[in-house]
Write a protein that holds these residues in place. Structure first.
Motif, PDB file in Angstrom:
ATOM      1  N   PRO A 190       3.433   3.339  -9.802  1.00 36.61           N
ATOM      2  CA  PRO A 190       2.235   2.854 -10.498  1.00 36.61           C
ATOM      3  C   PRO A 190       1.926   1.387 -10.239  1.00 36.61           C
ATOM      4  CG  PRO A 190       4.051   3.138 -12.043  1.00 36.61           C
ATOM      5  CD  PRO A 190       4.501   3.719 -10.750  1.00 36.61           C
ATOM      6  N   THR A 191       2.928   0.602  -9.854  1.00 36.35           N
ATOM      7  CA  THR A 191       2.715  -0.810  -9.504  1.00 36.35           C
ATOM      8  C   THR A 191       3.524  -1.126  -8.254  1.00 36.35           C
ATOM      9  OG1 THR A 191       4.550  -1.578 -10.884  1.00 36.35           O
ATOM     10  CG2 THR A 191       2.352  -1.502 -11.894  1.00 36.35           C
ATOM     11  N   ALA A 192       3.116  -2.186  -7.564  1.00 36.94           N
ATOM     12  CA  ALA A 192       3.823  -2.567  -6.344  1.00 36.94           C
ATOM     13  C   ALA A 192       3.770  -4.074  -6.178  1.00 36.94           C
ATOM     14  CB  ALA A 192       3.203  -1.881  -5.131  1.00 36.94           C
ATOM     15  N   PRO A 193       4.853  -4.660  -5.662  1.00 34.59           N
ATOM     16  CA  PRO A 193       4.874  -6.106  -5.430  1.00 34.59           C
ATOM     17  C   PRO A 193       4.302  -6.467  -4.070  1.00 34.59           C
ATOM     18  CG  PRO A 193       7.025  -5.198  -4.931  1.00 34.59           C
ATOM     19  CD  PRO A 193       6.171  -4.040  -5.392  1.00 34.59           C
ATOM     20  N   CYS A 194       3.955  -7.723  -3.923  1.00 31.55           N
ATOM     21  CA  CYS A 194       3.585  -8.280  -2.625  1.00 31.55           C
ATOM     22  C   CYS A 194       4.263  -9.646  -2.536  1.00 31.55           C
ATOM     23  CB  CYS A 194       2.074  -8.426  -2.491  1.00 31.55           C
ATOM     24  SG  CYS A 194       1.557  -9.165  -0.917  1.00 31.55           S
ATOM     25  N   ALA A 195       5.190  -9.773  -1.600  1.00 33.04           N
ATOM     26  CA  ALA A 195       5.960 -11.015  -1.486  1.00 33.04           C
ATOM     27  C   ALA A 195       5.890 -11.523  -0.055  1.00 33.04           C
ATOM     28  CB  ALA A 195       7.409 -10.769  -1.889  1.00 33.04           C
ATOM     29  N   VAL A 196       5.525 -12.806   0.081  1.00 36.15           N
ATOM     30  CA  VAL A 196       5.438 -13.418   1.409  1.00 36.15           C
ATOM     31  C   VAL A 196       6.135 -14.773   1.344  1.00 36.15           C
ATOM     32  CG1 VAL A 196       3.946 -14.143   3.293  1.00 36.15           C
ATOM     33  CG2 VAL A 196       3.187 -12.327   1.744  1.00 36.15           C
ATOM     34  N   GLU A 197       7.157 -14.934   2.172  1.00 36.75           N
ATOM     35  CA  GLU A 197       7.871 -16.206   2.216  1.00 36.75           C
ATOM     36  C   GLU A 197       7.101 -17.203   3.073  1.00 36.75           C
ATOM     37  OE1 GLU A 197      12.270 -17.955   3.547  1.00 36.75           O
ATOM     38  OE2 GLU A 197      11.854 -15.793   3.559  1.00 36.75           O
ATOM     39  N   SER A 198       6.891 -18.379   2.528  1.00 39.66           N
ATOM     40  CA  SER A 198       6.192 -19.452   3.230  1.00 39.66           C
ATOM     41  C   SER A 198       4.853 -18.952   3.785  1.00 39.66           C
ATOM     42  CB  SER A 198       7.063 -20.012   4.366  1.00 39.66           C
ATOM     43  OG  SER A 198       6.448 -21.139   4.942  1.00 39.66           O
ATOM     44  N   LEU A 199       3.990 -18.511   2.881  1.00 41.46           N
ATOM     45  CA  LEU A 199       2.695 -17.964   3.298  1.00 41.46           C
ATOM     46  C   LEU A 199       1.830 -19.039   3.944  1.00 41.46           C
ATOM     47  CD1 LEU A 199       0.608 -15.732   3.450  1.00 41.46           C
ATOM     48  CD2 LEU A 199      -0.031 -16.212   1.081  1.00 41.46           C
ATOM     49  N   ALA A 200       1.754 -20.201   3.314  1.00 36.58           N
ATOM     50  CA  ALA A 200       0.936 -21.285   3.871  1.00 36.58           C
ATOM     51  C   ALA A 200       1.456 -22.623   3.356  1.00 36.58           C
ATOM     52  CB  ALA A 200      -0.530 -21.105   3.476  1.00 36.58           C
ATOM     53  N   GLU A 201       1.558 -23.590   4.271  1.00 34.88           N
ATOM     54  CA  GLU A 201       2.011 -24.946   3.932  1.00 34.88           C
ATOM     55  C   GLU A 201       3.346 -24.933   3.205  1.00 34.88           C
ATOM     56  OE1 GLU A 201      -1.007 -27.235   2.033  1.00 34.88           O
ATOM     57  OE2 GLU A 201      -2.577 -26.630   3.461  1.00 34.88           O
ATOM     58  N   GLY A 202       4.220 -23.990   3.602  1.00 38.11           N
ATOM     59  CA  GLY A 202       5.558 -23.919   3.028  1.00 38.11           C
ATOM     60  C   GLY A 202       5.619 -23.283   1.658  1.00 38.11           C
ATOM     61  N   LYS A 236       0.831  -1.218   0.000  1.00 36.98           N
ATOM     62  CA  LYS A 236       0.000   0.000   0.000  1.00 36.98           C
ATOM     63  C   LYS A 236       0.858   1.258   0.000  1.00 36.98           C
ATOM     64  CE  LYS A 236      -1.846   1.201   3.824  1.00 36.98           C
ATOM     65  NZ  LYS A 236      -2.649   1.150   5.063  1.00 36.98           N
ATOM     66  N   ARG A 237       1.894   1.266   0.828  1.00 38.55           N
ATOM     67  CA  ARG A 237       2.785   2.422   0.876  1.00 38.55           C
ATOM     68  C   ARG A 237       3.478   2.633  -0.466  1.00 38.55           C
ATOM     69  NH1 ARG A 237       4.786   4.434   5.861  1.00 38.55           N
ATOM     70  NH2 ARG A 237       3.638   3.644   7.648  1.00 38.55           N
ATOM     71  N   THR A 238       3.901   1.551  -1.090  1.00 42.42           N
ATOM     72  CA  THR A 238       4.591   1.647  -2.374  1.00 42.42           C
ATOM     73  C   THR A 238       3.674   2.213  -3.448  1.00 42.42           C
ATOM     74  OG1 THR A 238       5.957  -0.266  -1.762  1.00 42.42           O
ATOM     75  CG2 THR A 238       5.922   0.355  -4.086  1.00 42.42           C
ATOM     76  N   LEU A 239       2.405   1.823  -3.429  1.00 47.38           N
ATOM     77  CA  LEU A 239       1.460   2.295  -4.432  1.00 47.38           C
ATOM     78  C   LEU A 239       1.219   3.794  -4.351  1.00 47.38           C
ATOM     79  CD1 LEU A 239      -1.241  -0.530  -4.391  1.00 47.38           C
ATOM     80  CD2 LEU A 239       0.293   0.054  -6.281  1.00 47.38           C
ATOM     81  N   GLN A 245      -8.790  25.442   2.664  1.00 44.85           N
ATOM     82  CA  GLN A 245      -7.758  24.421   2.581  1.00 44.85           C
ATOM     83  C   GLN A 245      -8.247  23.106   3.171  1.00 44.85           C
ATOM     84  OE1 GLN A 245      -3.899  25.519   4.133  1.00 44.85           O
ATOM     85  NE2 GLN A 245      -4.160  27.677   3.614  1.00 44.85           N
ATOM     86  N   VAL A 246      -7.761  22.006   2.619  1.00 41.44           N
ATOM     87  CA  VAL A 246      -7.938  20.676   3.207  1.00 41.44           C
ATOM     88  C   VAL A 246      -6.548  20.186   3.578  1.00 41.44           C
ATOM     89  CG1 VAL A 246      -8.689  18.306   2.842  1.00 41.44           C
ATOM     90  CG2 VAL A 246      -9.991  20.191   1.832  1.00 41.44           C
ATOM     91  N   LEU A 247      -6.354  19.856   4.855  1.00 42.50           N
ATOM     92  CA  LEU A 247      -5.049  19.446   5.361  1.00 42.50           C
ATOM     93  C   LEU A 247      -5.081  17.950   5.647  1.00 42.50           C
ATOM     94  CD1 LEU A 247      -4.573  22.384   7.905  1.00 42.50           C
ATOM     95  CD2 LEU A 247      -4.065  22.345   5.451  1.00 42.50           C
ATOM     96  N   LEU A 248      -4.274  17.183   4.940  1.00 45.50           N
ATOM     97  CA  LEU A 248      -4.273  15.728   5.068  1.00 45.50           C
ATOM     98  C   LEU A 248      -3.223  15.279   6.067  1.00 45.50           C
ATOM     99  CD1 LEU A 248      -4.528  14.792   1.278  1.00 45.50           C
ATOM    100  CD2 LEU A 248      -6.387  14.895   2.947  1.00 45.50           C
ATOM    101  N   CYS A 249      -3.577  14.299   6.880  1.00 48.27           N
ATOM    102  CA  CYS A 249      -2.609  13.694   7.784  1.00 48.27           C
ATOM    103  C   CYS A 249      -3.039  12.251   8.048  1.00 48.27           C
ATOM    104  CB  CYS A 249      -2.446  14.486   9.071  1.00 48.27           C
ATOM    105  SG  CYS A 249      -3.942  14.693  10.062  1.00 48.27           S
ATOM    106  N   GLY A 250      -2.131  11.485   8.631  1.00 48.65           N
ATOM    107  CA  GLY A 250      -2.384  10.063   8.822  1.00 48.65           C
ATOM    108  C   GLY A 250      -1.791   9.274   7.674  1.00 48.65           C
ATOM    109  N   GLY A 251      -1.187   8.143   7.977  1.00 49.46           N
ATOM    110  CA  GLY A 251      -0.485   7.375   6.953  1.00 49.46           C
ATOM    111  C   GLY A 251      -1.348   6.968   5.777  1.00 49.46           C
ATOM    112  N   ALA A 252      -2.619   6.602   6.031  1.00 51.99           N
ATOM    113  CA  ALA A 252      -3.484   6.134   4.951  1.00 51.99           C
ATOM    114  C   ALA A 252      -3.921   7.259   4.025  1.00 51.99           C
ATOM    115  CB  ALA A 252      -4.704   5.426   5.535  1.00 51.99           C
ATOM    116  N   ALA A 253      -3.704   8.518   4.423  1.00 51.15           N
ATOM    117  CA  ALA A 253      -4.063   9.647   3.557  1.00 51.15           C
ATOM    118  C   ALA A 253      -3.111   9.774   2.372  1.00 51.15           C
ATOM    119  CB  ALA A 253      -4.067  10.949   4.358  1.00 51.15           C
ATOM    120  N   ARG A 254      -2.066   8.941   2.328  1.00 52.84           N
ATOM    121  CA  ARG A 254      -1.163   8.956   1.176  1.00 52.84           C
ATOM    122  C   ARG A 254      -1.827   8.431  -0.093  1.00 52.84           C
ATOM    123  NH1 ARG A 254       2.184   6.381   5.041  1.00 52.84           N
ATOM    124  NH2 ARG A 254       3.898   7.687   5.811  1.00 52.84           N
ATOM    125  N   VAL A 255      -2.876   7.631   0.047  1.00 55.87           N
ATOM    126  CA  VAL A 255      -3.495   6.965  -1.107  1.00 55.87           C
ATOM    127  C   VAL A 255      -4.024   8.017  -2.077  1.00 55.87           C
ATOM    128  CG1 VAL A 255      -5.350   5.425  -1.838  1.00 55.87           C
ATOM    129  CG2 VAL A 255      -4.071   4.942   0.254  1.00 55.87           C
TER     130      VAL A 255
END
Length: 368
Positions: free
Chosen positions: A113-125, A106-109, A168-178
């Motif tokens: 324009p694109t972002a990866p999602c990588a999880v090692e051994s997500l389920a059942e190895g 989410k932060r990368t997006l 003015q609209v003042l944005l704050c909070g991490g999720a406001a980056r979207v």
């Protein structure tokens, strides 16, 4: 002690003569999109003082809700590849690992324009590697933003303003980056409203504002005091000069801390020997809805002109009429009109012409 919305406004320089936040009367909406909810607060800056005028909260739009959208998307892909539904396992280790991964995605997006999602051994190895485009994320998450937009509209309405009166609209909070959320918020307001995310890392805005306030206290520029001690009476409705039956030039805006004083200068036509002033309360004018079915060129031209210079306030209650007798006015003649409201709400209006020294005053008890 200052509240979180005021701390954010301080960091953005609201009412402090900063690059964007000058010392003039300003109406701002602080939108704080945090991990578990969204808080919307209307902050009025008048004469360097900040007043909270309206507040709304919703738990339906947050960093967690956006993470949930990404988790559902990537979990569906993993299930399609391996036949394992990791979300069905409840609060399992796999779910926690996926949640940590999509937070990074989410932060990368917000910057790419694109972002990866990588999880090692997500389920059942089994490992998981996937990508998502920002456009795809916008489509999936965009449907969840409506409660935040509704909270903004409700907070502005509670404060007694219209969307067109917000500077003015003042944005704050991490999720406001979207970016899509920012675009949706900007779409609520006219183009003249500045939507800002330029005061630093959005998840650090409140802390930075508190640090700035602490620095002022340490330097002796302001006194350390509790929030309760700085509560002040405020003006309930705007007052100003009635220009026409449907147009008011506000001099003191609603939510201005009392006592308050403002002076405006009024020009007169050459040769005029009387200055007529109509003092009135007012209310915000909602933006006119465009008629999409009207294809008449002349009507469209008039509509564009109205959008460039909208009548933001209209008079609601005539408080006083004043006539100042003058010598024949010339191009340099200006009548100085001072509005003063004391802590009890009594309005005193004084009109004077400095060259001749002529003046007239009117008092309106409890104008608000």
């Amino acid at each position: 002690m200052i509240s979180e919305p005021v701390a954010a406004a301080v960091q953005y320089g609201l009412g402090q003569g900063a690059t964007h936040g000058d010392a003039r009367d300003t109406v701002a909406v602080v939108v704080d999109v945090g991990g578990t909810g969204t808080d919307v607060t209307v902050v009025a800056a008048n004469g360097g003082l900040l007043v909270e005028a309206g507040h709304q909260h919703t738990g339906k739009v947050s960093g967690d809700t956006m993470d949930a959208v990404l988790m559902k998307h990537f979990a569906a892909e993993f299930q399609k590849q391996h036949g394992i539904d990791v979300l069905a396992q409840g609060a399992s280790r796999a779910v926690r690992k996926l949640q940590q991964a999509v937070e990074v995605t989410k932060r990368t997006l917000s910057a790419a324009p694109t972002a990866p999602c990588a999880v090692e051994s997500l389920a059942e190895g089994l490992d998981y590697n996937g990508t998502i485009a920002r456009t795809r994320f916008d489509i999936l998450a965009g449907k969840t933003y409506a409660p935040a937009l509704e909270a903004i509209e409700a907070a502005v309405r509670e404060a007694g303003y219209g969307l067109a009166q917000v500077d003015q609209v003042l944005l704050c909070g991490g999720a406001a980056r979207v970016r899509r959320l920012q675009t949706s918020i900007a779409g609520l307001f006219p183009e003249s409203t500045l939507v800002r995310d330029d005061a630093g890392e959005l998840d650090e805005i409140v802390a930075s504002g508190c640090a700035a306030q602490a620095a002022l206290i340490a330097q002796g520029a302001v006194e350390a005091t509790s929030a309760a001690a700085i509560e002040a009476a405020v003006l309930a409705r705007p007052v100003g000069l009635r220009l026409a039956a449907d147009s008011l030039a506000p001099v003191l805006l609603q939510n201005t801390p009392l006592p308050a004083s403002r002076t405006v200068k009024v020009a007169l036509p050459a040769g005029e020997t009387r200055a007529y002033l109509a003092i009135s309360e007012g209310e915000p004018v909602p933006p006119k809805e465009a008629n999409d079915q009207d294809d008449d060129d002349e009507a469209e031209e008039e509509e564009e002109q109205e959008e460039e210079d909208p009548a933001r306030y209209r008079p609601t209650k005539l408080l006083a009429e004043m006539v100042l007798a003058l010598d024949a006015a010339d191009s340099a003649t200006r009548v100085h009109v001072q509005f003063y409201v004391d802590v009890g709400g009594k309005l005193t209006v004084t009109a004077s012409e400095p060259v001749s020294g002529k003046s007239i005053s009117a008092e309106i008890p409890h104008a608000n």
